[in-house]
Design a protein around this motif. Sequence first.
Motif, PDB file in Angstrom:
ATOM      1  N   ARG A  94      60.124  42.780  39.965  1.00  0.00           N
ATOM      2  CA  ARG A  94      61.365  42.867  39.574  1.00  0.00           C
ATOM      3  C   ARG A  94      62.226  43.753  40.709  1.00  0.00           C
ATOM      4  O   ARG A  94      61.694  44.721  41.493  1.00  0.00           O
ATOM      5  N   ILE A  95      63.439  43.356  40.663  1.00  0.00           N
ATOM      6  CA  ILE A  95      64.588  44.037  41.631  1.00  0.00           C
ATOM      7  C   ILE A  95      64.531  45.636  41.234  1.00  0.00           C
ATOM      8  O   ILE A  95      64.449  46.073  39.921  1.00  0.00           O
ATOM      9  N   GLY A  96      64.448  46.534  42.396  1.00  0.00           N
ATOM     10  CA  GLY A  96      64.620  47.964  42.271  1.00  0.00           C
ATOM     11  C   GLY A  96      63.073  48.680  42.155  1.00  0.00           C
ATOM     12  O   GLY A  96      62.882  49.821  42.215  1.00  0.00           O
ATOM     13  N   GLN A  97      61.938  47.770  42.088  1.00  0.00           N
ATOM     14  CA  GLN A  97      60.724  48.572  42.097  1.00  0.00           C
ATOM     15  C   GLN A  97      60.223  48.635  43.624  1.00  0.00           C
ATOM     16  O   GLN A  97      60.439  47.654  44.474  1.00  0.00           O
ATOM     17  N   PRO A  98      59.283  49.530  43.854  1.00  0.00           N
ATOM     18  CA  PRO A  98      58.733  49.813  45.206  1.00  0.00           C
ATOM     19  C   PRO A  98      57.841  48.646  45.488  1.00  0.00           C
ATOM     20  O   PRO A  98      57.118  48.510  44.740  1.00  0.00           O
ATOM     21  N   HIS A 117      54.344  47.851  43.365  1.00  0.00           N
ATOM     22  CA  HIS A 117      54.403  48.925  42.256  1.00  0.00           C
ATOM     23  C   HIS A 117      54.917  48.595  41.235  1.00  0.00           C
ATOM     24  O   HIS A 117      56.331  49.144  41.152  1.00  0.00           O
ATOM     25  N   PRO A 118      54.500  47.990  40.083  1.00  0.00           N
ATOM     26  CA  PRO A 118      55.369  47.560  39.119  1.00  0.00           C
ATOM     27  C   PRO A 118      55.526  48.863  38.223  1.00  0.00           C
ATOM     28  O   PRO A 118      56.606  48.742  37.369  1.00  0.00           O
ATOM     29  N   ASN A 119      54.865  49.854  38.128  1.00  0.00           N
ATOM     30  CA  ASN A 119      55.227  51.267  37.144  1.00  0.00           C
ATOM     31  C   ASN A 119      54.210  52.039  37.888  1.00  0.00           C
ATOM     32  O   ASN A 119      53.633  52.118  38.568  1.00  0.00           O
ATOM     33  N   ILE A 120      54.447  53.151  37.093  1.00  0.00           N
ATOM     34  CA  ILE A 120      53.632  54.705  37.463  1.00  0.00           C
ATOM     35  C   ILE A 120      52.252  54.445  37.417  1.00  0.00           C
ATOM     36  O   ILE A 120      51.256  55.360  37.627  1.00  0.00           O
TER      37      ILE A 120
END
Length: 414
Positions: A94-98, A117-120
Amino acid sequence: MKRIICGFLLLASLYSCKDKPEEVIIEEKDATENIDEVVAELYGFSLKDYEVVDDTLKSGDNLGKIFGENHLDATQVYNIVTRVKDSINVRGMRIGQPYSLVKYKDNPDKLAAFIYHPNISGYQVIDLRDSITAYTITYPVTIKRRTIASKIDGSLSNSLHNEGVDQSLATRMSQIFAWSIDFFKLQPEDRFAVTIEEKYINDTVYVGISKIDAAYFNYRGKDLYSFPYQRPGAKGIDYYDEEGRPMKSMFLKAPLKFFRITSRYTKKRFHPVQKRWKAHNGTDYAAPSGTPIMSTASGVVERAGYTAGNGNYVKVRHNGTYSTQYLHMSKILVKVGQYVDQGQTIGLVGSTGLATGPHVCYRFWKNGVQVDPLSQILPTSSPMDKKDIPAFKEHVVPLKQELDKVILTKFSQE
Ligand SMILES: [Zn+2]
C-alpha cells in the motif's frame, strides 16, 4: 568499542593480583565479538557487505517500477514476481507504507533484497541473492506488567496521561466502575490504582493495553476494588469486588445516559397537566426529543403500546420480582415478547400522552407494586456461586497485595 576495551583492561588490571588474569582477557574477546554482531546486521543482512536504504511507497510506485529503477529488466521483474507471489501478497503493498532496499556495498547498482513493512508487527523480504526467495519475519511480542496509582488530576484520562498510560484505559475503568462511581462527579481527593499488562512489539513499539489485572478506586473516601474473573462455565470475563460480588448491578441507575431529573417518585404532587394533586409513581428524566431510552435491565418486553395517559410506552419484565416501564416515547423500537439486554435502546424520548415536554417517566415495579427505584437497594447481576468463591479469593489475594503495596507507597508520602 574503545571504551569497552579500556573497561576490560581496567578489569584485567584489577584482577591481575588474583590467580587467573587470563580468564578476564578471554571475556574481553567474547564481549567485543558480540557487540560487533549486534551493530552490524539489519533485517538479516550484514552491514559490512550491504547498504540499507529506507523509503516510502508513493503514488504510482509498484514493485515493477522500483525494480526497474534498480537496474532489473522486465523479464527479471516478471520472474521475481512469479517466484514470490505465493509467499508474499505483492498486490497488497500500500501507498504510504515504508520499504527498504538492500544493496551490495561493492556494487551499489545491484539490488540484494527488497523489504516491505506492511505494519509494525514485522516485515516481508524478497531476497534476490542466489535463488529468489520470499519470507515474512514477525517481530516478537513482549508483555510488560505494571501497577500505577494516582490522584484524580482534573479527570481520569488526564491522570492516566500524566502517568504515561494509554488514555483509552479511562473508558475501560469507567465501564468497570460504572455501577458504583459517577464519573462526572470525580473529585480531586479521589484516587485510583490499576495493574495493567501492556503489549510491545520487538520490545520497543508500544501497541497498547492488552489486559487489566486489577483496579482500585478510592471514591469519596470509600475503597472499591475490582478484579476481572471468568467463573467456571461462564462465557466471558466479569468484574467482581474482593469478596466475589459482581460490580455490575442488575439495574442501570437511569434509563438515559444524560438527563435532568424533573420530578421524583412521590405520594403527592401537583400534576402539571391535570392541575390537581395526585401521587407520582415514577421518576421523570427530561432530555431532548429523540434521545435513546435504555432498558435498565435485561428482560422480555411485556407491553408496548399507547394509552391516553402514558402515550407510547414499553414495559419490560426482568424476573418474577421486577418490571420497569417507560412512558411518553416519541417512538417505540421493540415488540411484545422480544428479549432486550441491559442498556439496549427500546424507544426514543417524546412527549406523547399526558406530558408537558419531552421526558421519560420511568416506573419501577416490585412484586406488582410501583416503588421508588432511587430508594431501593437493588440486586447485583448474577452473583457468583458460593462454591466458586474460594478459588476466586485465591486468585485475587496476590493481585490485591500488589495493588495495596503501590497504593501505600504512593499515598503514604502525603
Ligand atoms: Zn412521570
